[in-house]
Design a protein around this motif. Structure first.
Motif, PDB file in Angstrom:
ATOM      1  N   VAL A 133       0.494  -1.293   0.029  1.00  0.00           N
ATOM      2  CA  VAL A 133      -0.105   0.046  -0.106  1.00  0.00           C
ATOM      3  C   VAL A 133       0.955   0.953   0.240  1.00  0.00           C
ATOM      4  O   VAL A 133       1.734   0.936   0.437  1.00  0.00           O
ATOM      5  CB  VAL A 133      -0.921   0.011   1.125  1.00  0.00           C
ATOM      6  CG1 VAL A 133      -1.606   0.905   1.410  1.00  0.00           C
ATOM      7  CG2 VAL A 133      -1.521  -1.243   1.368  1.00  0.00           C
ATOM      8  N   LEU A 134       0.492   2.133  -0.823  1.00  0.00           N
ATOM      9  CA  LEU A 134       0.880   3.696  -1.000  1.00  0.00           C
ATOM     10  C   LEU A 134      -0.040   5.290   0.080  1.00  0.00           C
ATOM     11  O   LEU A 134      -0.494   4.690  -0.942  1.00  0.00           O
ATOM     12  CB  LEU A 134       1.658   4.007  -1.966  1.00  0.00           C
ATOM     13  CG  LEU A 134       2.407   5.304  -2.364  1.00  0.00           C
ATOM     14  CD1 LEU A 134       3.435   5.532  -1.421  1.00  0.00           C
ATOM     15  CD2 LEU A 134       2.217   5.218  -3.752  1.00  0.00           C
ATOM     16  N   LEU A 135       0.262   5.369   0.520  1.00  0.00           N
ATOM     17  CA  LEU A 135      -0.058   5.743   1.267  1.00  0.00           C
ATOM     18  C   LEU A 135       0.281   7.318   1.237  1.00  0.00           C
ATOM     19  O   LEU A 135       1.595   8.048   1.364  1.00  0.00           O
ATOM     20  CB  LEU A 135       0.110   5.331   3.067  1.00  0.00           C
ATOM     21  CG  LEU A 135      -1.131   6.769   3.912  1.00  0.00           C
ATOM     22  CD1 LEU A 135      -2.591   6.106   3.110  1.00  0.00           C
ATOM     23  CD2 LEU A 135      -1.034   6.468   5.415  1.00  0.00           C
ATOM     24  N   MET A 136      -0.549   8.030  -0.125  1.00  0.00           N
ATOM     25  CA  MET A 136      -0.205   9.574   0.025  1.00  0.00           C
ATOM     26  C   MET A 136      -0.756  10.288   0.848  1.00  0.00           C
ATOM     27  O   MET A 136      -2.004  10.664   0.730  1.00  0.00           O
ATOM     28  CB  MET A 136      -0.525  10.187  -1.618  1.00  0.00           C
ATOM     29  CG  MET A 136       0.217   8.773  -2.617  1.00  0.00           C
ATOM     30  SD  MET A 136      -0.489   8.270  -4.430  1.00  0.00           S
ATOM     31  CE  MET A 136      -2.601   8.616  -3.952  1.00  0.00           C
ATOM     32  N   VAL A 137       0.095  11.015   1.350  1.00  0.00           N
ATOM     33  CA  VAL A 137      -0.634  12.123   2.061  1.00  0.00           C
ATOM     34  C   VAL A 137      -0.406  13.466   1.778  1.00  0.00           C
ATOM     35  O   VAL A 137       0.637  13.731   1.036  1.00  0.00           O
ATOM     36  CB  VAL A 137      -0.013  12.557   3.551  1.00  0.00           C
ATOM     37  CG1 VAL A 137      -0.273  13.250   4.237  1.00  0.00           C
ATOM     38  CG2 VAL A 137      -0.012  10.718   4.085  1.00  0.00           C
ATOM     39  N   THR A 163      -0.617  -0.544  -4.804  1.00  0.00           N
ATOM     40  CA  THR A 163      -2.333  -0.185  -4.305  1.00  0.00           C
ATOM     41  C   THR A 163      -2.250   1.406  -3.826  1.00  0.00           C
ATOM     42  O   THR A 163      -1.676   1.851  -2.218  1.00  0.00           O
ATOM     43  CB  THR A 163      -3.081  -1.003  -3.195  1.00  0.00           C
ATOM     44  OG1 THR A 163      -3.105  -2.665  -3.854  1.00  0.00           O
ATOM     45  CG2 THR A 163      -4.237  -0.432  -2.849  1.00  0.00           C
ATOM     46  N   PRO A 164      -2.088   2.302  -4.276  1.00  0.00           N
ATOM     47  CA  PRO A 164      -2.368   4.161  -4.194  1.00  0.00           C
ATOM     48  C   PRO A 164      -3.754   4.192  -3.235  1.00  0.00           C
ATOM     49  O   PRO A 164      -4.727   3.586  -3.375  1.00  0.00           O
ATOM     50  CB  PRO A 164      -2.578   4.320  -5.403  1.00  0.00           C
ATOM     51  CG  PRO A 164      -2.581   4.006  -6.174  1.00  0.00           C
ATOM     52  CD  PRO A 164      -2.395   2.433  -6.250  1.00  0.00           C
ATOM     53  N   VAL A 165      -3.518   4.417  -2.593  1.00  0.00           N
ATOM     54  CA  VAL A 165      -4.044   5.341  -0.480  1.00  0.00           C
ATOM     55  C   VAL A 165      -4.248   6.504  -0.955  1.00  0.00           C
ATOM     56  O   VAL A 165      -2.932   6.636  -0.081  1.00  0.00           O
ATOM     57  CB  VAL A 165      -4.384   4.280   0.253  1.00  0.00           C
ATOM     58  CG1 VAL A 165      -5.911   5.069   1.159  1.00  0.00           C
ATOM     59  CG2 VAL A 165      -5.154   3.210  -0.272  1.00  0.00           C
ATOM     60  N   MET A 166      -4.808   7.604  -0.847  1.00  0.00           N
ATOM     61  CA  MET A 166      -4.913   8.730  -0.603  1.00  0.00           C
ATOM     62  C   MET A 166      -5.572   9.454   0.542  1.00  0.00           C
ATOM     63  O   MET A 166      -6.661   9.139   1.122  1.00  0.00           O
ATOM     64  CB  MET A 166      -5.519   9.788  -1.662  1.00  0.00           C
ATOM     65  CG  MET A 166      -4.745  11.407  -1.536  1.00  0.00           C
ATOM     66  SD  MET A 166      -5.848  11.984  -2.936  1.00  0.00           S
ATOM     67  CE  MET A 166      -5.068  11.259  -4.730  1.00  0.00           C
ATOM     68  N   HIS A 210      -1.521  -5.165   6.819  1.00  0.00           N
ATOM     69  CA  HIS A 210      -0.633  -4.681   5.485  1.00  0.00           C
ATOM     70  C   HIS A 210       0.498  -4.197   5.809  1.00  0.00           C
ATOM     71  O   HIS A 210       0.999  -3.341   6.925  1.00  0.00           O
ATOM     72  CB  HIS A 210      -1.773  -3.597   4.610  1.00  0.00           C
ATOM     73  CG  HIS A 210      -2.358  -3.921   3.713  1.00  0.00           C
ATOM     74  ND1 HIS A 210      -2.425  -4.403   2.706  1.00  0.00           N
ATOM     75  CD2 HIS A 210      -3.829  -3.961   3.664  1.00  0.00           C
ATOM     76  CE1 HIS A 210      -3.681  -5.122   2.535  1.00  0.00           C
ATOM     77  NE2 HIS A 210      -4.571  -5.067   2.838  1.00  0.00           N
ATOM     78  N   THR A 211       2.234  -4.088   4.404  1.00  0.00           N
ATOM     79  CA  THR A 211       2.664  -3.578   4.934  1.00  0.00           C
ATOM     80  C   THR A 211       3.076  -2.617   4.041  1.00  0.00           C
ATOM     81  O   THR A 211       2.422  -1.768   2.573  1.00  0.00           O
ATOM     82  CB  THR A 211       4.026  -4.004   4.144  1.00  0.00           C
ATOM     83  OG1 THR A 211       4.066  -5.460   4.703  1.00  0.00           O
ATOM     84  CG2 THR A 211       5.315  -3.213   4.676  1.00  0.00           C
ATOM     85  N   THR A 212       2.827  -0.939   4.575  1.00  0.00           N
ATOM     86  CA  THR A 212       1.752   0.381   4.451  1.00  0.00           C
ATOM     87  C   THR A 212       3.185   1.480   3.900  1.00  0.00           C
ATOM     88  O   THR A 212       3.713   1.472   4.732  1.00  0.00           O
ATOM     89  CB  THR A 212       1.462   1.238   4.819  1.00  0.00           C
ATOM     90  OG1 THR A 212      -0.231  -0.053   4.813  1.00  0.00           O
ATOM     91  CG2 THR A 212       0.584   2.587   4.249  1.00  0.00           C
ATOM     92  N   VAL A 213       4.081   2.258   3.043  1.00  0.00           N
ATOM     93  CA  VAL A 213       4.587   3.145   3.391  1.00  0.00           C
ATOM     94  C   VAL A 213       4.416   4.482   2.257  1.00  0.00           C
ATOM     95  O   VAL A 213       3.073   4.834   1.331  1.00  0.00           O
ATOM     96  CB  VAL A 213       5.186   2.823   1.749  1.00  0.00           C
ATOM     97  CG1 VAL A 213       5.067   2.709   0.498  1.00  0.00           C
ATOM     98  CG2 VAL A 213       6.318   3.669   1.789  1.00  0.00           C
ATOM     99  N   GLY A 219       5.566  18.559   5.112  1.00  0.00           N
ATOM    100  CA  GLY A 219       4.046  20.509   5.977  1.00  0.00           C
ATOM    101  C   GLY A 219       2.773  19.652   6.011  1.00  0.00           C
ATOM    102  O   GLY A 219       1.761  19.723   6.261  1.00  0.00           O
ATOM    103  N   VAL A 220       2.428  18.484   5.555  1.00  0.00           N
ATOM    104  CA  VAL A 220       1.592  17.984   4.649  1.00  0.00           C
ATOM    105  C   VAL A 220       0.600  17.393   6.277  1.00  0.00           C
ATOM    106  O   VAL A 220      -0.658  17.451   5.891  1.00  0.00           O
ATOM    107  CB  VAL A 220       1.089  17.409   3.618  1.00  0.00           C
ATOM    108  CG1 VAL A 220       2.072  18.041   2.192  1.00  0.00           C
ATOM    109  CG2 VAL A 220       2.308  15.860   3.429  1.00  0.00           C
ATOM    110  N   GLY A 221       1.025  17.141   6.745  1.00  0.00           N
ATOM    111  CA  GLY A 221       0.866  16.245   8.651  1.00  0.00           C
ATOM    112  C   GLY A 221       1.538  15.161   8.340  1.00  0.00           C
ATOM    113  O   GLY A 221       0.675  13.463   8.841  1.00  0.00           O
ATOM    114  N   LYS A 222       1.595  14.343   6.742  1.00  0.00           N
ATOM    115  CA  LYS A 222       2.674  12.771   7.115  1.00  0.00           C
ATOM    116  C   LYS A 222       2.897  12.417   8.539  1.00  0.00           C
ATOM    117  O   LYS A 222       2.163  11.382   8.773  1.00  0.00           O
ATOM    118  CB  LYS A 222       3.443  12.853   6.085  1.00  0.00           C
ATOM    119  CG  LYS A 222       3.644  11.214   6.330  1.00  0.00           C
ATOM    120  CD  LYS A 222       4.547  10.908   4.730  1.00  0.00           C
ATOM    121  CE  LYS A 222       5.816  11.795   4.963  1.00  0.00           C
ATOM    122  NZ  LYS A 222       7.041  11.614   5.707  1.00  0.00           N
ATOM    123  N   SER A 223       4.080  12.541   9.051  1.00  0.00           N
ATOM    124  CA  SER A 223       4.274  12.446  10.313  1.00  0.00           C
ATOM    125  C   SER A 223       2.857  12.673  11.777  1.00  0.00           C
ATOM    126  O   SER A 223       3.620  11.730  12.425  1.00  0.00           O
ATOM    127  CB  SER A 223       5.288  12.661  10.626  1.00  0.00           C
ATOM    128  OG  SER A 223       6.195  12.574   9.617  1.00  0.00           O
TER     129      SER A 223
END
Length: 346
Positions: A133-137, A163-166, A210-213, A219-223
């Protein structure tokens, strides 16, 4: 009588015992190209990499689960080892302070997420391994969302088979609808998050197993999201410069955290995502319905806007394919083609 007559061989009096051998004071054994099988090796999951030292989780889920530090074996010195890798490790795997194990093998990778330094660089940089899973923030505002950067994430995900997830953050600051309109034809799973209503529990359940990256512009709030999903992660968070609109690179390393029965890998914030290594065919293969129609295209068809005899464009006009989906795929292909052109111009 032999024609040699009474000739006597002067070497008859010597045998093998007369051969002098060079002394070997160090008693070194001859070098062998054979390597040990390491049948006693156990599996470890690489969770962090820091200047030649690797943090591994071993015996995950067992009573003696441990976090160990390891170095790589000499024969692996030319191979990249990244977060998410499954590796075979020997030596001290107790996890006690001062202990050091050794990575002797890298197991086959299910997926590899890559990027290049820029579009002119064909040398790929492996970011993480074995993610599904690609977690796009992305932030709805502050900083402004960048559709072109998300397109690049999507191309990289399609190339890797991930798989992309936004997740759109700061939806209380701005309406994300205009931004999300860019991706309506792609069937991307989208989550919206605000300060008052962050979907932490639901998202944690979605990513479990899942293994998500996680990737995203600084600055988008990912961390901040990772910290919410994994209490105790303590990933550094920053702020957005009011003048430039840019965030600070607060996360400077790639680190994996346990998330339920899976993992989430937080990556440093990036302002660019080079595609110099991606093959065009891999983008189209991410759209099975479009790829099936594209098989009837003329040889050499680029599938881009303006291709007169492209079956994708014809099918969209005739209503056999959704126009927005074709437009979105063509936009992603255009992003990759532009990257190719820039590389050739350099």
């Amino acid at each position: 009588m032999s024609w040699l007559g009474d000739y006597e061989d002067p070497y008859d009096e010597y045998d093998e015992s007369s051969v002098r051998e060079r002394p070997n004071p160090k008693a070194n054994r001859p070098r062998s190209k054979q390597r040990p099988e390491h049948d006693d090796a156990i599996t470890g999951i690489v969770t962090a990499v820091d200047r030649g030292r690797y943090t591994l989780a071993v015996r995950v889920g067992e009573p003696d689960e441990a976090v160990v530090s390891a170095a790589r074996a000499r024969e692996l010195r030319k191979q990249a080892i990244v977060a998410g890798d499954r590796v075979d490790v020997v030596g001290d795997t107790s996890g006690e302070e001062g202990s050091l194990a050794r990575i002797v093998r890298i197991q086959p990778r299910a997926t590899v997420l890559r990027r290049s330094a820029d579009d002119t660089d064909v040398v790929e940089r492996v970011i993480v391994a074995n993610a599904d899973v690609l977690l796009m923030v992305v932030a709805a505002a502050d900083p402004e969302p960048r559709p072109a950067l998300v397109d690049r994430y999507l191309v990289a995900a399609l190339d890797a088979g991930i798989t992309p997830v936004m997740v759109v953050t700061k939806t209380d600051v701005a309406d994300p609808a205009p931004f999300l309109a860019h991706f309506e034809g792609l069937d991307i799973e989208v989550w919206q998050s605000s300060i008052e209503d962050p979907p932490v529990e639901a998202l944690r359940e979605r990513l479990d197993g899942h293994t998500t990256v996680a990737v995203g512009h600084s600055g988008v709030g990912k961390s901040t999201l990772v910290n919410a999903l994994v209490p105790g992660a303590m990933r550094a968070v920053g702020h957005v410069n009011a003048v430039t609109g840019r965030g600070r690179h607060t996360s400077s390393s790639t680190v994996s955290f346990k998330l339920g029965s899976g993992w989430i890998i937080d990556t440093p914030g990036v302002r660019s995502f080079g595609l110099g290594h991606v093959a065009t065919a891999n983008v189209l293969s991410g759209f099975p319905d479009l790829a099936a129609v594209a098989e009837d295209c003329p040889r050499g068809c680029s599938h881009l806007v303006g291709e007169e005899y492209c079956e994708l464009a014809i099918a969209a006009r005739e209503g056999r394919l959704g126009q927005r989906r074709v437009d979105s795929m063509q936009r992603l292909l255009g992003t990759l083609v532009a990257a190719r052109q820039q590389r050739h111009e350099e």
